[in-house]
Design a protein around this motif. Structure first.
Motif, mmCIF file in Angstrom:
data_model
loop_
_atom_site.group_PDB
_atom_site.id
_atom_site.type_symbol
_atom_site.label_atom_id
_atom_site.label_comp_id
_atom_site.label_asym_id
_atom_site.label_seq_id
_atom_site.Cartn_x
_atom_site.Cartn_y
_atom_site.Cartn_z
ATOM 1 N N ARG A 87 0.825 -1.209 0.000
ATOM 2 C CA ARG A 87 0.000 0.000 0.000
ATOM 3 C C ARG A 87 0.860 1.260 0.000
ATOM 4 O O ARG A 87 0.506 2.265 -0.628
ATOM 5 C CB ARG A 87 -0.941 -0.005 1.201
ATOM 6 N N GLU A 88 1.983 1.224 0.687
ATOM 7 C CA GLU A 88 2.858 2.398 0.755
ATOM 8 C C GLU A 88 3.381 2.816 -0.616
ATOM 9 O O GLU A 88 3.675 3.989 -0.840
ATOM 10 C CB GLU A 88 4.035 2.118 1.699
ATOM 11 N N VAL A 89 3.520 1.861 -1.525
ATOM 12 C CA VAL A 89 3.992 2.207 -2.873
ATOM 13 C C VAL A 89 2.848 2.242 -3.882
ATOM 14 O O VAL A 89 3.079 2.260 -5.100
ATOM 15 C CB VAL A 89 5.090 1.233 -3.346
ATOM 16 N N GLY A 90 1.603 2.259 -3.398
ATOM 17 C CA GLY A 90 0.453 2.441 -4.273
ATOM 18 C C GLY A 90 -0.069 1.191 -4.946
ATOM 19 O O GLY A 90 -0.851 1.283 -5.894
ATOM 20 N N ILE A 91 0.339 0.017 -4.472
ATOM 21 C CA ILE A 91 -0.161 -1.243 -5.027
ATOM 22 C C ILE A 91 -1.308 -1.734 -4.152
ATOM 23 O O ILE A 91 -1.118 -2.001 -2.962
ATOM 24 C CB ILE A 91 0.957 -2.295 -5.108
ATOM 25 N N LEU A 92 -2.503 -1.859 -4.752
ATOM 26 C CA LEU A 92 -3.706 -2.149 -3.976
ATOM 27 C C LEU A 92 -4.362 -3.478 -4.359
ATOM 28 O O LEU A 92 -5.490 -3.753 -3.957
ATOM 29 C CB LEU A 92 -4.714 -1.007 -4.139
ATOM 30 N N GLY A 93 -3.660 -4.285 -5.129
ATOM 31 C CA GLY A 93 -4.149 -5.605 -5.492
ATOM 32 C C GLY A 93 -2.988 -6.584 -5.498
ATOM 33 O O GLY A 93 -1.836 -6.199 -5.723
ATOM 34 N N VAL A 94 -3.282 -7.856 -5.261
ATOM 35 C CA VAL A 94 -2.208 -8.839 -5.110
ATOM 36 C C VAL A 94 -2.736 -10.229 -5.455
ATOM 37 O O VAL A 94 -3.932 -10.508 -5.292
ATOM 38 C CB VAL A 94 -1.656 -8.809 -3.665
ATOM 39 N N ARG A 95 -1.840 -11.096 -5.945
ATOM 40 C CA ARG A 95 -2.145 -12.520 -6.052
ATOM 41 C C ARG A 95 -1.577 -13.222 -4.835
ATOM 42 O O ARG A 95 -0.426 -13.003 -4.460
ATOM 43 C CB ARG A 95 -1.540 -13.117 -7.327
ATOM 44 N N ASP A 96 -2.393 -14.054 -4.224
ATOM 45 C CA ASP A 96 -1.975 -14.805 -3.038
ATOM 46 C C ASP A 96 -2.736 -16.120 -3.057
ATOM 47 O O ASP A 96 -3.441 -16.413 -4.012
ATOM 48 C CB ASP A 96 -2.252 -13.992 -1.764
ATOM 49 N N ALA A 97 -2.608 -16.918 -1.995
ATOM 50 C CA ALA A 97 -3.151 -18.272 -2.097
ATOM 51 C C ALA A 97 -3.864 -18.744 -0.849
ATOM 52 O O ALA A 97 -3.519 -18.374 0.276
ATOM 53 C CB ALA A 97 -2.034 -19.264 -2.424
ATOM 54 N N ILE A 98 -4.841 -19.579 -1.090
ATOM 55 C CA ILE A 98 -5.403 -20.467 -0.077
ATOM 56 C C ILE A 98 -4.753 -21.821 -0.332
ATOM 57 O O ILE A 98 -4.859 -22.374 -1.431
ATOM 58 C CB ILE A 98 -6.932 -20.558 -0.204
ATOM 59 N N ARG A 99 -4.059 -22.348 0.664
ATOM 60 C CA ARG A 99 -3.303 -23.589 0.452
ATOM 61 C C ARG A 99 -4.212 -24.793 0.679
ATOM 62 O O ARG A 99 -4.462 -25.202 1.809
ATOM 63 C CB ARG A 99 -2.093 -23.600 1.392
ATOM 64 N N TRP A 100 -4.685 -25.334 -0.428
ATOM 65 C CA TRP A 100 -5.663 -26.427 -0.377
ATOM 66 C C TRP A 100 -5.208 -27.577 0.531
ATOM 67 O O TRP A 100 -6.001 -28.075 1.350
ATOM 68 C CB TRP A 100 -5.954 -26.911 -1.795
ATOM 69 N N PRO A 101 -3.963 -28.050 0.449
ATOM 70 C CA PRO A 101 -3.581 -29.189 1.294
ATOM 71 C C PRO A 101 -3.659 -28.900 2.791
ATOM 72 O O PRO A 101 -3.791 -29.837 3.592
ATOM 73 C CB PRO A 101 -2.122 -29.469 0.886
ATOM 74 N N LEU A 102 -3.549 -27.623 3.173
ATOM 75 C CA LEU A 102 -3.602 -27.281 4.596
ATOM 76 C C LEU A 102 -5.023 -27.014 5.071
ATOM 77 O O LEU A 102 -5.335 -27.230 6.242
ATOM 78 C CB LEU A 102 -2.732 -26.051 4.866
ATOM 79 N N VAL A 103 -5.868 -26.540 4.182
ATOM 80 C CA VAL A 103 -7.237 -26.156 4.553
ATOM 81 C C VAL A 103 -8.175 -27.356 4.569
ATOM 82 O O VAL A 103 -9.004 -27.510 5.474
ATOM 83 C CB VAL A 103 -7.755 -25.071 3.580
ATOM 84 N N ASP A 104 -8.057 -28.215 3.576
ATOM 85 C CA ASP A 104 -8.988 -29.330 3.398
ATOM 86 C C ASP A 104 -8.590 -30.483 4.317
ATOM 87 O O ASP A 104 -7.569 -31.140 4.119
ATOM 88 C CB ASP A 104 -8.958 -29.765 1.938
ATOM 89 N N GLN A 105 -9.416 -30.724 5.316
ATOM 90 C CA GLN A 105 -9.154 -31.782 6.295
ATOM 91 C C GLN A 105 -9.821 -33.108 5.942
ATOM 92 O O GLN A 105 -9.696 -34.087 6.680
ATOM 93 C CB GLN A 105 -9.660 -31.331 7.683
ATOM 94 N N GLY A 106 -10.526 -33.131 4.819
ATOM 95 C CA GLY A 106 -11.203 -34.352 4.404
ATOM 96 C C GLY A 106 -12.622 -34.435 4.928
ATOM 97 O O GLY A 106 -12.984 -33.813 5.930
ATOM 98 N N ARG A 107 -13.454 -35.179 4.198
ATOM 99 C CA ARG A 107 -14.857 -35.425 4.588
ATOM 100 C C ARG A 107 -15.616 -34.123 4.815
ATOM 101 O O ARG A 107 -16.442 -34.015 5.733
ATOM 102 C CB ARG A 107 -14.924 -36.310 5.820
ATOM 103 N N GLY A 108 -15.338 -33.128 3.980
ATOM 104 C CA GLY A 108 -16.083 -31.872 4.039
ATOM 105 C C GLY A 108 -15.708 -30.958 5.186
ATOM 106 O O GLY A 108 -16.426 -29.993 5.468
ATOM 107 N N ARG A 109 -14.582 -31.224 5.848
ATOM 108 C CA ARG A 109 -14.147 -30.384 6.962
ATOM 109 C C ARG A 109 -13.004 -29.470 6.490
ATOM 110 O O ARG A 109 -12.056 -29.934 5.849
ATOM 111 C CB ARG A 109 -13.671 -31.251 8.132
ATOM 112 N N TYR A 110 -13.117 -28.176 6.844
ATOM 113 C CA TYR A 110 -12.135 -27.186 6.400
ATOM 114 C C TYR A 110 -11.651 -26.365 7.583
ATOM 115 O O TYR A 110 -12.449 -25.930 8.414
ATOM 116 C CB TYR A 110 -12.761 -26.269 5.330
ATOM 117 N N ASP A 111 -10.358 -26.173 7.635
ATOM 118 C CA ASP A 111 -9.726 -25.396 8.695
ATOM 119 C C ASP A 111 -8.991 -24.225 8.029
ATOM 120 O O ASP A 111 -7.965 -24.412 7.364
ATOM 121 C CB ASP A 111 -8.746 -26.263 9.473
#
Length: 288
Positions: free
Chosen positions: A43-67
């Motif tokens: 933001r300090e250099v005027g950049i207001l958009g970014v590409r970043d990630a949701i890490r599927w292997p860490l979020v998906d706990q299996g059987r429809g459970r997400y952390d």
């Protein structure tokens, strides 16, 4: 599309490399620990958009459970500093036991995508939600399906993997739009070009086929030009994200023979971008 012309980006690949070693570049670069400072500096250099990630292997706990615990530092940084994020949902890494060529993969990804959208809608009310469902399906299908560089370490299955990745992306898009109808999508893939090593008609035709057909296959499937039975459309393609590196032009059949900057056979980036726009129209961006 965004509040600044230039966007930032953080390397967010996860998965198993050629040696079978687990990599997580969000953790390796400490971006998860320093997301607030990272976004503040943008933001300090005027950049207001970014590409970043949701890490599927860490979020998906299996059987429809997400952390979503591992996602929260990025969500908080986005909210605190007013940075719009294009969220990569599948950046090479996937949960253990998933077979990327199976129907079960398609179904699991189609459940995971709207779960992410619901979470972000709650955490970032009023903020536009942008997603890249599958990062670089063309490159990933080669690296994971033909060359064995990334898991699933296959060879000779690049086309099958590409179709499967696009099918998953299409299902994910539909599932996200059912939750957040205004969600937008950027489909990032490399724009590459090869030159023939000689004047043999066969190599000339192979180079032409790569440049005019193969490099566009994932985008063509997403927009319904190729394999329309998959259900793609121009609305699914939405924003074309062009990834371009100095290594994106090489001699056909010689994957390490990248064309130097002063090689007369190299096509200017502006011409490659124009070719993409003439093929698809609509909005596009240089995503890497």
């Amino acid at each position: 599309m965004f509040n600044s012309f230039f966007l930032g980006g953080f390397e967010c690949a996860t998965g198993f490399n050629r040696e079978g070693e687990w990599i997580d570049l969000v953790a390796a670069t400490w971006h998860d620990e320093h997301a607030g400072d990272d976004f503040r500096r943008l933001r300090e250099v005027g950049i207001l958009g970014v590409r970043d990630a949701i890490r599927w292997p860490l979020v998906d706990q299996g059987r429809g459970r997400y952390d979503f615990t591992t996602l929260q530092p990025l969500v908080h940084a986005s909210r605190e500093h007013g940075i719009d994020v294009i969220w990569d949902l599948f950046h090479y890494g996937y949960p253990p036991g998933v077979d990327l060529l199976s129907e079960a993969f398609i179904e699991r990804f189609a459940d995971y995508c709207p779960a992410c959208a619901r979470h972000l809608r709650r955490e970032l009310p009023g903020q536009a939600l942008w997603f890249t469902p599958v990062n670089e399906p063309s490159f990933f299908s080669w690296a994971g399906g033909n060359d064995g560089q990334f898991a699933p370490h296959l060879r000779g299955r690049g086309w099958d993997l590409k179709v499967s990745l696009v099918r998953a992306a299409l299902r994910g898009i539909d599932a996200i739009r059912a939750e957040v109808p205004a969600a937008r999508f950027v489909h990032a893939d490399p724009i590459c070009r090869v030159v023939p090593p000689d004047d043999d008609p066969a190599t000339l035709e192979a180079a032409r086929s790569f440049n005019e057909r193969h490099v566009f296959e994932s985008w063509d499937m997403l927009c319904g030009r190729l394999l329309p039975e998959l259900g793609g459309s121009r609305a699914h393609l939405d924003v074309v994200g062009i990834n371009y590196y100095w290594t994106c032009q090489w001699v056909l059949g010689e994957h390490r023979s990248f064309l130097p900057d002063d090689d007369a056979r190299r096509v200017p980036l502006r011409d490659l971008v124009r070719a993409v726009w003439e093929r698809y129209g609509g909005e596009l961006m240089i995503s890497e």
